[in-house]
Design an enzyme around this catalytic site. Structure first.
Site, mmCIF file in Angstrom:
data_model
loop_
_atom_site.group_PDB
_atom_site.id
_atom_site.type_symbol
_atom_site.label_atom_id
_atom_site.label_comp_id
_atom_site.label_asym_id
_atom_site.label_seq_id
_atom_site.Cartn_x
_atom_site.Cartn_y
_atom_site.Cartn_z
ATOM 1 N N HIS A 38 -0.201 10.955 10.027
ATOM 2 C CA HIS A 38 0.115 9.708 10.739
ATOM 3 C C HIS A 38 -0.638 8.506 10.145
ATOM 4 C CE1 HIS A 38 1.852 7.563 14.153
ATOM 5 N NE2 HIS A 38 0.667 7.064 14.458
ATOM 6 N N SER A 39 -0.870 8.532 8.838
ATOM 7 C CA SER A 39 -1.512 7.380 8.196
ATOM 8 C C SER A 39 -0.600 6.156 8.232
ATOM 9 C CB SER A 39 -1.848 7.701 6.732
ATOM 10 O OG SER A 39 -2.833 8.693 6.644
ATOM 11 N N TYR A 40 -1.229 4.985 8.416
ATOM 12 C CA TYR A 40 -0.482 3.728 8.380
ATOM 13 C C TYR A 40 -0.541 3.138 6.973
ATOM 14 C CZ TYR A 40 0.016 3.424 13.467
ATOM 15 O OH TYR A 40 0.358 3.645 14.774
ATOM 16 N N ASP A 112 11.282 4.256 15.172
ATOM 17 C CA ASP A 112 10.455 5.396 15.595
ATOM 18 C C ASP A 112 11.392 6.592 15.681
ATOM 19 O OD1 ASP A 112 8.474 7.055 16.449
ATOM 20 O OD2 ASP A 112 8.100 6.048 18.362
ATOM 21 N N GLU A 174 6.228 10.072 8.159
ATOM 22 C CA GLU A 174 5.714 11.376 8.547
ATOM 23 C C GLU A 174 6.696 12.475 8.137
ATOM 24 O OE1 GLU A 174 3.896 9.242 12.564
ATOM 25 O OE2 GLU A 174 5.413 10.811 12.730
#
Length: 214
Positions: A38-40, A112, A174
């Protein structure tokens, strides 16, 4: 669910500007497993003060999964054609993210959603900033990617430069099993059985390209 033993390895290959992520898992009972990251990301750079709307995204996908008001996939598979979900050609994130006629955005405040990856191309996902020339390429064998555009970031989190992380200041890509597949028919199983080993590998490559604007 059973007991799950997980090993996650990150490998940095500096000479190729690649981050490799390896996931392995074993269990003692039948267990649903779908590990992801879940890295931005913001190809404009951390602390730039510019949101991700100008980040140009390309996906190897012609199908996406609609979600309900809780952002859970409904089990439908829909074609991306003529919708804001079509990233088969390079498209800025912000081009259609505020489309008032696309019902899904009423549930999510932006992207999302899961896309079904087709696996036909060497690169499954990419994002590029015309400001910095930085491009990220993602390669994976996973069947799906969820893209989240920081819809609920509210400025309470700060980056290492002190910049406020406000709405849409970052995005996540993701790679994973198809979200909610254990509750839907027609999707690859995400159940790990005793004696099996879950293996997942995703690579993130970073390239500096010629700028398209100054």
């Amino acid at each position: 669910p059973g007991n799950l033993t997980v090993n996650i390895t990150f490998e940095l290959a500096l000479e190729k500007n690649i981050i490799l992520m390896y996931d392995q898992a074993k269990t003692d009972k039948d267990t649903p497993v779908s590990l992801t990251n879940h890295s931005y990301f913001n190809m404009n750079g951390e602390g730039s003060g510019v949101n991700v709307f100008n980040n140009i995204v390309t996906l190897d996908s012609s199908k996406y999964l609609p979600v309900d008001t809780a952002c859970i996939p409904t089990g439908e598979i829909k074609d991306v054609t003529d919708t804001p979900m079509d990233f088969r050609k390079p498209t800025p994130i912000g081009d259609r993210i505020k489309d008032p006629h696309f019902e899904q955005f009423g549930h999510t405040r932006g992207y999302d959603h899961p896309w079904i990856l087709e696996g036909k191309k060497d690169v499954q996902c990419s994002a590029y900033s015309p400001i910095t020339g930085i491009e990220m390429e993602i390669r994976t064998k996973e069947p799906s990617v969820v893209i989240y555009t920081g819809n609920y970031l509210d400025g309470k989190l700060k980056g290492k430069s002190g910049c406020d992380y406000v709405q849409h200041y970052g995005f996540c890509m993701e790679t994973q099993s198809v979200e909610n597949s254990m509750n839907m028919t027609g999707f690859p199983s995400c159940i790990l059985h005793p004696g099996e080993t879950y293996n997942q590998k995703t690579s993130f490559s970073f390239i500096l390209k010629q700028l398209t604007q100054t």
